[in-house]
Design a protein around this motif. Structure first.
Motif, PDB file in Angstrom:
ATOM      1  N   LEU A 179       8.451   3.653 -14.696  1.00 41.24           N
ATOM      2  CA  LEU A 179       9.626   2.778 -14.636  1.00 41.24           C
ATOM      3  C   LEU A 179       9.730   2.090 -13.275  1.00 41.24           C
ATOM      4  N   ILE A 180       9.424   2.829 -12.224  1.00 43.61           N
ATOM      5  CA  ILE A 180       9.463   2.250 -10.869  1.00 43.61           C
ATOM      6  C   ILE A 180       8.474   1.101 -10.774  1.00 43.61           C
ATOM      7  N   GLN A 181       7.278   1.281 -11.323  1.00 45.85           N
ATOM      8  CA  GLN A 181       6.260   0.236 -11.262  1.00 45.85           C
ATOM      9  C   GLN A 181       6.640  -0.989 -12.105  1.00 45.85           C
ATOM     10  N   LEU A 185      11.640  -4.254   2.151  1.00 46.84           N
ATOM     11  CA  LEU A 185      11.287  -2.837   2.252  1.00 46.84           C
ATOM     12  C   LEU A 185      10.029  -2.474   1.473  1.00 46.84           C
ATOM     13  N   GLY A 186       9.795  -3.185   0.402  1.00 44.70           N
ATOM     14  CA  GLY A 186       8.728  -2.802  -0.509  1.00 44.70           C
ATOM     15  C   GLY A 186       9.294  -1.926  -1.613  1.00 44.70           C
ATOM     16  N   ARG A 187       8.563  -1.852  -2.689  1.00 39.01           N
ATOM     17  CA  ARG A 187       9.023  -1.140  -3.882  1.00 39.01           C
ATOM     18  C   ARG A 187       9.391   0.322  -3.607  1.00 39.01           C
ATOM     19  N   GLU A 188       8.505   1.060  -2.947  1.00 38.91           N
ATOM     20  CA  GLU A 188       8.738   2.498  -2.754  1.00 38.91           C
ATOM     21  C   GLU A 188       9.951   2.771  -1.861  1.00 38.91           C
ATOM     22  N   LYS A 189      10.050   2.032  -0.751  1.00 36.16           N
ATOM     23  CA  LYS A 189      11.191   2.246   0.154  1.00 36.16           C
ATOM     24  C   LYS A 189      12.496   1.762  -0.476  1.00 36.16           C
ATOM     25  N   PHE A 190      12.416   0.703  -1.265  1.00 34.94           N
ATOM     26  CA  PHE A 190      13.595   0.227  -1.972  1.00 34.94           C
ATOM     27  C   PHE A 190      14.107   1.303  -2.925  1.00 34.94           C
ATOM     28  N   VAL A 191      13.199   1.898  -3.683  1.00 31.54           N
ATOM     29  CA  VAL A 191      13.585   2.963  -4.618  1.00 31.54           C
ATOM     30  C   VAL A 191      14.148   4.159  -3.856  1.00 31.54           C
ATOM     31  N   LEU A 232      15.675   4.107  -0.998  1.00 32.91           N
ATOM     32  CA  LEU A 232      17.015   3.726  -0.548  1.00 32.91           C
ATOM     33  C   LEU A 232      18.013   3.832  -1.694  1.00 32.91           C
ATOM     34  N   CYS A 233      17.623   3.375  -2.858  1.00 37.28           N
ATOM     35  CA  CYS A 233      18.503   3.466  -4.028  1.00 37.28           C
ATOM     36  C   CYS A 233      18.828   4.920  -4.368  1.00 37.28           C
ATOM     37  N   LYS A 234      17.822   5.776  -4.281  1.00 41.32           N
ATOM     38  CA  LYS A 234      18.040   7.195  -4.588  1.00 41.32           C
ATOM     39  C   LYS A 234      18.916   7.858  -3.531  1.00 41.32           C
ATOM     40  N   GLY A 235      18.708   7.510  -2.262  1.00 40.88           N
ATOM     41  CA  GLY A 235      19.433   8.163  -1.185  1.00 40.88           C
ATOM     42  C   GLY A 235      20.810   7.608  -0.914  1.00 40.88           C
ATOM     43  N   ALA A 236      20.981   6.302  -1.097  1.00 46.41           N
ATOM     44  CA  ALA A 236      22.255   5.680  -0.735  1.00 46.41           C
ATOM     45  C   ALA A 236      22.848   4.856  -1.871  1.00 46.41           C
ATOM     46  N   GLY A 237      22.251   4.929  -3.026  1.00 44.42           N
ATOM     47  CA  GLY A 237      22.715   4.145  -4.164  1.00 44.42           C
ATOM     48  C   GLY A 237      24.183   4.374  -4.468  1.00 44.42           C
ATOM     49  N   GLY A 238      24.883   3.287  -4.754  1.00 41.04           N
ATOM     50  CA  GLY A 238      26.296   3.357  -5.088  1.00 41.04           C
ATOM     51  C   GLY A 238      27.206   3.203  -3.882  1.00 41.04           C
ATOM     52  N   ASN A 239      26.659   3.304  -2.692  1.00 46.35           N
ATOM     53  CA  ASN A 239      27.451   3.150  -1.471  1.00 46.35           C
ATOM     54  C   ASN A 239      27.454   1.701  -1.024  1.00 46.35           C
TER      55      ASN A 239
END
Length: 94
Positions: A9-11, A29-35, A37-44
């Motif tokens: 799904l990420i790909q 950021l690139g795909r991996e760092k973007f994901v 960031l979404c996992k770590g700070a998503g919704g904020n």
């Protein structure tokens, strides 16, 4: 969720389906760092400062260290700040 499915799904993330600000982050950021960031700070919601604001205090510290009273021109040229600003920075130090 199954790890392999998550990776698939990420790909398959299509940046065109993201908002403009999300696309900016995705491409910077690139795909991996973007994901990540979404996992770590998503919704904020948070403010991202301008680069100039981030480095301002570092410049001020350098000016305080480097200014010797005779090098005003080199400091203003090096850091792109005015003579007035240099004197304000040095005055605050004292």
């Amino acid at each position: 969720m199954d790890k392999n499915l998550e990776l698939e799904l990420i790909q398959e993330i299509d940046p065109n389906q993201l908002s403009e600000s999300q696309q900016l982050l995705f491409y910077e950021l690139g795909r991996e760092k973007f994901v990540a960031l979404c996992k770590g700070a998503g919704g904020n919601s948070f403010y991202i400062p301008k680069f100039e604001d981030v480095i301002k205090k570092t410049i001020f510290k350098r000016v305080e260290k480097e200014f010797d009273g005779s090098n005003i021109h080199s400091i203003t040229t090096k850091y792109g700040i005015s003579k007035t600003k240099v004197y304000q920075i040095v005055k605050r130090k004292n």
